[in-house]
Motif scaffolding. Structure first.
Motif, PDB file in Angstrom:
ATOM      1  N   ALA A   9      13.751  42.469  86.249  1.00 57.82           N
ATOM      2  CA  ALA A   9      14.331  42.028  84.987  1.00 57.82           C
ATOM      3  C   ALA A   9      14.784  43.225  84.153  1.00 57.82           C
ATOM      4  CB  ALA A   9      13.327  41.182  84.213  1.00 57.82           C
ATOM      5  N   MET A  10      13.996  44.304  84.148  1.00 54.42           N
ATOM      6  CA  MET A  10      14.397  45.512  83.417  1.00 54.42           C
ATOM      7  C   MET A  10      15.653  46.120  84.031  1.00 54.42           C
ATOM      8  SD  MET A  10      11.145  47.727  82.212  1.00 54.42           S
ATOM      9  CE  MET A  10       9.778  47.162  83.185  1.00 54.42           C
ATOM     10  N   LEU A  11      15.696  46.220  85.357  1.00 51.68           N
ATOM     11  CA  LEU A  11      16.877  46.780  86.023  1.00 51.68           C
ATOM     12  C   LEU A  11      18.126  45.961  85.731  1.00 51.68           C
ATOM     13  CD1 LEU A  11      15.703  47.945  89.568  1.00 51.68           C
ATOM     14  CD2 LEU A  11      16.460  49.341  87.649  1.00 51.68           C
ATOM     15  N   GLY A  12      17.964  44.656  85.656  1.00 52.48           N
ATOM     16  CA  GLY A  12      19.095  43.779  85.370  1.00 52.48           C
ATOM     17  C   GLY A  12      19.374  43.606  83.889  1.00 52.48           C
ATOM     18  N   ALA A  13      18.588  44.279  83.023  1.00 55.88           N
ATOM     19  CA  ALA A  13      18.722  44.174  81.562  1.00 55.88           C
ATOM     20  C   ALA A  13      18.628  42.717  81.115  1.00 55.88           C
ATOM     21  CB  ALA A  13      20.003  44.835  81.080  1.00 55.88           C
ATOM     22  N   LYS A  14      17.573  42.055  81.584  1.00 52.05           N
ATOM     23  CA  LYS A  14      17.347  40.653  81.243  1.00 52.05           C
ATOM     24  C   LYS A  14      16.300  40.533  80.137  1.00 52.05           C
ATOM     25  CE  LYS A  14      20.096  39.231  84.482  1.00 52.05           C
ATOM     26  NZ  LYS A  14      21.381  38.669  84.150  1.00 52.05           N
ATOM     27  N   CYS A  15      16.294  39.422  79.466  1.00 44.87           N
ATOM     28  CA  CYS A  15      15.351  39.140  78.378  1.00 44.87           C
ATOM     29  C   CYS A  15      13.909  39.258  78.881  1.00 44.87           C
ATOM     30  CB  CYS A  15      15.607  37.729  77.871  1.00 44.87           C
ATOM     31  SG  CYS A  15      14.345  37.075  76.766  1.00 44.87           S
ATOM     32  N   PRO A  16      13.029  39.940  78.135  1.00 40.45           N
ATOM     33  CA  PRO A  16      11.642  40.077  78.577  1.00 40.45           C
ATOM     34  C   PRO A  16      10.866  38.750  78.576  1.00 40.45           C
ATOM     35  CG  PRO A  16      12.062  41.479  76.659  1.00 40.45           C
ATOM     36  CD  PRO A  16      13.304  40.711  76.949  1.00 40.45           C
ATOM     37  N   ALA A 103      24.648  54.135  81.120  1.00 39.44           N
ATOM     38  CA  ALA A 103      23.367  53.706  81.697  1.00 39.44           C
ATOM     39  C   ALA A 103      22.196  54.217  80.870  1.00 39.44           C
ATOM     40  CB  ALA A 103      23.250  54.196  83.136  1.00 39.44           C
ATOM     41  N   MET A 104      22.248  55.471  80.448  1.00 43.60           N
ATOM     42  CA  MET A 104      21.145  56.025  79.656  1.00 43.60           C
ATOM     43  C   MET A 104      21.018  55.303  78.318  1.00 43.60           C
ATOM     44  SD  MET A 104      21.118  60.130  80.488  1.00 43.60           S
ATOM     45  CE  MET A 104      22.681  60.505  79.744  1.00 43.60           C
ATOM     46  N   LEU A 105      22.136  54.999  77.691  1.00 44.42           N
ATOM     47  CA  LEU A 105      22.122  54.293  76.411  1.00 44.42           C
ATOM     48  C   LEU A 105      21.513  52.901  76.562  1.00 44.42           C
ATOM     49  CD1 LEU A 105      23.034  54.229  73.414  1.00 44.42           C
ATOM     50  CD2 LEU A 105      25.164  53.225  74.224  1.00 44.42           C
ATOM     51  N   ARG A 106      21.972  52.171  77.566  1.00 48.15           N
ATOM     52  CA  ARG A 106      21.476  50.813  77.771  1.00 48.15           C
ATOM     53  C   ARG A 106      20.002  50.773  78.165  1.00 48.15           C
ATOM     54  NH1 ARG A 106      24.915  46.215  79.610  1.00 48.15           N
ATOM     55  NH2 ARG A 106      26.656  46.384  78.200  1.00 48.15           N
ATOM     56  N   TYR A 107      19.645  51.590  79.159  1.00 42.67           N
ATOM     57  CA  TYR A 107      18.277  51.500  79.657  1.00 42.67           C
ATOM     58  C   TYR A 107      17.258  52.080  78.692  1.00 42.67           C
ATOM     59  CZ  TYR A 107      19.880  49.229  83.755  1.00 42.67           C
ATOM     60  OH  TYR A 107      20.433  48.287  84.587  1.00 42.67           O
ATOM     61  N   SER A 108      17.686  52.948  77.788  1.00 35.90           N
ATOM     62  CA  SER A 108      16.752  53.396  76.761  1.00 35.90           C
ATOM     63  C   SER A 108      16.408  52.215  75.849  1.00 35.90           C
ATOM     64  CB  SER A 108      17.330  54.557  75.956  1.00 35.90           C
ATOM     65  OG  SER A 108      18.468  54.179  75.221  1.00 35.90           O
ATOM     66  N   LYS A 109      17.395  51.387  75.548  1.00 34.33           N
ATOM     67  CA  LYS A 109      17.141  50.203  74.714  1.00 34.33           C
ATOM     68  C   LYS A 109      16.315  49.152  75.462  1.00 34.33           C
ATOM     69  CE  LYS A 109      21.008  50.755  71.602  1.00 34.33           C
ATOM     70  NZ  LYS A 109      22.127  50.111  70.937  1.00 34.33           N
ATOM     71  N   VAL A 110      16.612  48.968  76.739  1.00 33.38           N
ATOM     72  CA  VAL A 110      15.854  48.000  77.539  1.00 33.38           C
ATOM     73  C   VAL A 110      14.389  48.422  77.626  1.00 33.38           C
ATOM     74  CG1 VAL A 110      15.546  47.040  79.860  1.00 33.38           C
ATOM     75  CG2 VAL A 110      17.834  47.199  78.879  1.00 33.38           C
ATOM     76  N   LEU A 111      14.140  49.684  77.946  1.00 30.09           N
ATOM     77  CA  LEU A 111      12.765  50.172  78.045  1.00 30.09           C
ATOM     78  C   LEU A 111      12.039  50.083  76.708  1.00 30.09           C
ATOM     79  CD1 LEU A 111      13.215  53.275  80.375  1.00 30.09           C
ATOM     80  CD2 LEU A 111      12.127  51.100  80.933  1.00 30.09           C
ATOM     81  N   TYR A 112      12.743  50.370  75.622  1.00 32.47           N
ATOM     82  CA  TYR A 112      12.141  50.288  74.299  1.00 32.47           C
ATOM     83  C   TYR A 112      11.767  48.844  73.968  1.00 32.47           C
ATOM     84  CZ  TYR A 112      11.245  51.886  69.558  1.00 32.47           C
ATOM     85  OH  TYR A 112      10.639  52.203  68.366  1.00 32.47           O
ATOM     86  N   TYR A 114      11.173  46.372  76.122  1.00 36.82           N
ATOM     87  CA  TYR A 114      10.068  45.952  76.993  1.00 36.82           C
ATOM     88  C   TYR A 114       8.761  46.615  76.592  1.00 36.82           C
ATOM     89  CZ  TYR A 114      12.415  43.074  80.484  1.00 36.82           C
ATOM     90  OH  TYR A 114      13.059  42.051  81.135  1.00 36.82           O
ATOM     91  N   GLY A 115       8.823  47.875  76.191  1.00 37.40           N
ATOM     92  CA  GLY A 115       7.609  48.603  75.872  1.00 37.40           C
ATOM     93  C   GLY A 115       7.041  48.319  74.507  1.00 37.40           C
ATOM     94  N   LEU A 116       7.899  48.212  73.500  1.00 37.06           N
ATOM     95  CA  LEU A 116       7.419  48.069  72.129  1.00 37.06           C
ATOM     96  C   LEU A 116       7.766  46.731  71.479  1.00 37.06           C
ATOM     97  CD1 LEU A 116       8.097  51.666  70.822  1.00 37.06           C
ATOM     98  CD2 LEU A 116       5.936  50.665  71.495  1.00 37.06           C
ATOM     99  N   GLY A 117       8.594  45.949  72.144  1.00 35.17           N
ATOM    100  CA  GLY A 117       8.898  44.635  71.615  1.00 35.17           C
ATOM    101  C   GLY A 117       7.706  43.706  71.812  1.00 35.17           C
ATOM    102  N   LYS A 118       7.626  42.687  71.009  1.00 39.84           N
ATOM    103  CA  LYS A 118       6.493  41.780  71.079  1.00 39.84           C
ATOM    104  C   LYS A 118       6.720  40.608  72.027  1.00 39.84           C
ATOM    105  CE  LYS A 118       4.396  43.306  66.979  1.00 39.84           C
ATOM    106  NZ  LYS A 118       4.072  44.626  67.410  1.00 39.84           N
TER     107      LYS A 118
END
Length: 124
Positions: A9-16, A103-112, A114-118
């Motif tokens: 899901a993270m690789l595909g930039a899908k909703c957590p 890719a860096m711009l998008r995946y930084s937001k995706v990781l953020y 997934y990591g810090l979102g509730k």
């Protein structure tokens, strides 16, 4: 609901939360609205913008991606080229950052997110 793993899901930039809906409204290859994010998931309506300016923290992850790219490029040049010149380092870092910026711009937001979102995955 989706049977995707969290990693897929993270690789595909899908909703957590549902692992189905797209986080971004445009393709990663579209430079139009490159950093735009859906306010809510198009599939499960989860809030993808938990608070104003939430994604500002993602710039630290993006910075880490850039540092990792520079270290990797410099190491590769030192290993592959016997006597590298300064222009090789500069060209590799500049071209690498330009090519990988979306890719860096998008995946930084995706990781953020997934990591810090509730948002937590709500299985089937």
């Amino acid at each position: 609901m989706s049977n995707k793993s969290g990693f897929q899901a993270m690789l595909g930039a899908k909703c957590p939360q549902c692992r189905t809906g797209n986080i971004f409204p445009v393709s990663p290859f579209s430079f139009r609205k490159l950093s735009a994010i859906h306010n809510t998931c198009p599939h499960c309506q989860a809030n993808l913008n938990p608070e104003p300016d939430f994604y500002y923290g993602a710039m630290y992850i993006s910075y880490a991606f850039s540092v990792a790219l520079v270290i990797t490029a410099l190491t590769a040049i030192n290993v592959l080229v016997e006597e590298p010149e300064l222009w090789m380092y500069l060209a590799t870092v500049v071209v690498g950052n330009l090519l990988l910026f979306p890719a860096m711009l998008r995946y930084s937001k995706v990781l953020y997110l997934y990591g810090l979102g509730k948002l937590k995955y709500k299985g089937d």
